[in-house]
Design a protein around this motif. Sequence first.
Motif, PDB file in Angstrom:
ATOM      1  N   ARG A   1       0.832  -1.209   0.000  1.00 26.95           N
ATOM      2  CA  ARG A   1       0.000   0.000   0.000  1.00 26.95           C
ATOM      3  C   ARG A   1       0.867   1.259   0.000  1.00 26.95           C
ATOM      4  O   ARG A   1       0.575   2.214  -0.706  1.00 26.95           O
ATOM      5  CB  ARG A   1      -0.951  -0.008   1.197  1.00 26.95           C
ATOM      6  N   GLN A   2       1.948   1.269   0.775  1.00 28.16           N
ATOM      7  CA  GLN A   2       2.854   2.419   0.776  1.00 28.16           C
ATOM      8  C   GLN A   2       3.510   2.571  -0.592  1.00 28.16           C
ATOM      9  O   GLN A   2       3.654   3.683  -1.104  1.00 28.16           O
ATOM     10  CB  GLN A   2       3.923   2.260   1.851  1.00 28.16           C
TER      11      GLN A   2
ATOM     12  N   ALA B   1      -6.558   8.651  -3.409  1.00 28.95           N
ATOM     13  CA  ALA B   1      -7.543   7.976  -2.564  1.00 28.95           C
ATOM     14  C   ALA B   1      -8.620   7.312  -3.420  1.00 28.95           C
ATOM     15  O   ALA B   1      -8.996   6.161  -3.179  1.00 28.95           O
ATOM     16  CB  ALA B   1      -8.171   8.973  -1.589  1.00 28.95           C
TER      17      ALA B   1
ATOM     18  N   ILE C   1      -9.303   4.171  -0.907  1.00 33.34           N
ATOM     19  CA  ILE C   1      -9.015   4.392   0.509  1.00 33.34           C
ATOM     20  C   ILE C   1      -9.284   5.849   0.840  1.00 33.34           C
ATOM     21  O   ILE C   1      -9.527   6.662  -0.047  1.00 33.34           O
ATOM     22  CB  ILE C   1      -7.565   4.003   0.871  1.00 33.34           C
ATOM     23  N   SER C   2      -9.226   6.192   2.106  1.00 32.77           N
ATOM     24  CA  SER C   2      -9.493   7.569   2.514  1.00 32.77           C
ATOM     25  C   SER C   2      -8.282   8.466   2.257  1.00 32.77           C
ATOM     26  O   SER C   2      -7.149   7.983   2.141  1.00 32.77           O
ATOM     27  CB  SER C   2      -9.852   7.625   3.999  1.00 32.77           C
TER      28      SER C   2
ATOM     29  N   SER D   1      -5.670   8.028   4.895  1.00 33.16           N
ATOM     30  CA  SER D   1      -4.821   6.850   4.686  1.00 33.16           C
ATOM     31  C   SER D   1      -3.740   7.140   3.654  1.00 33.16           C
ATOM     32  O   SER D   1      -2.593   6.702   3.800  1.00 33.16           O
ATOM     33  CB  SER D   1      -5.660   5.663   4.224  1.00 33.16           C
TER      34      SER D   1
ATOM     35  N   LYS E   1      -2.355  10.033   3.049  1.00 32.08           N
ATOM     36  CA  LYS E   1      -1.350  10.871   3.699  1.00 32.08           C
ATOM     37  C   LYS E   1      -0.452  10.051   4.628  1.00 32.08           C
ATOM     38  O   LYS E   1       0.769  10.229   4.654  1.00 32.08           O
ATOM     39  CB  LYS E   1      -2.026  11.986   4.489  1.00 32.08           C
ATOM     40  N   THR E   2      -1.052   9.135   5.374  1.00 34.36           N
ATOM     41  CA  THR E   2      -0.288   8.299   6.295  1.00 34.36           C
ATOM     42  C   THR E   2       0.677   7.387   5.546  1.00 34.36           C
ATOM     43  O   THR E   2       1.869   7.310   5.871  1.00 34.36           O
ATOM     44  CB  THR E   2      -1.235   7.455   7.165  1.00 34.36           C
ATOM     45  N   HIS E   3       0.164   6.689   4.533  1.00 33.63           N
ATOM     46  CA  HIS E   3       1.010   5.773   3.765  1.00 33.63           C
ATOM     47  C   HIS E   3       2.116   6.524   3.038  1.00 33.63           C
ATOM     48  O   HIS E   3       3.258   6.063   2.983  1.00 33.63           O
ATOM     49  CB  HIS E   3       0.177   4.976   2.760  1.00 33.63           C
TER      50      HIS E   3
END
Length: 158
Positions: free
Chosen positions: A108-109, A127, A132-133, A136, A138-140
Amino acid sequence: MAYIATGHQEEALDIVQDAMLTLVKRYAERDPAEWGPLFTRIVQNRIRDWYRREKVRNKWRVWFGKEDDDRQDIENLPDGGNNDPLKQIANAGMTEELEHGLRALPLRQQQVFLLRVWDGLDVAETAKALGISAGSVKTHYSRAVHRLREVLGDYHHE
């Protein structure tokens, strides 16, 4: 993206070709502005399918003791035209480290990083393409960048 995910040019081309055929068969009547995100989503789904199939194939390869290692490494690809030997050495090292860093990332990253950096999609487009949101994404993306900076060390400033 498919090449980085699979590490095999022929497999990557098969994934992209299958994704293109699916796009044409299922979404030809859609607005052409929607084709980019749809295509990206289809490619990502095909990459995930490939990972699942490889997991099963690898179990069989281990069982029968076969190794299929005829894959072409990125360092064997044709030169892009840089004739300065010192720059070539530095670029080869950076390219190798980047490839290894990308392959080491969780799927995913890896997907988020490639869509954001190489395809130039914004957070919302990424996204939508991955289903995905935005949070998510931004986090990945943040985790991928931090990990690649660790892997690339001195290279990430170049």
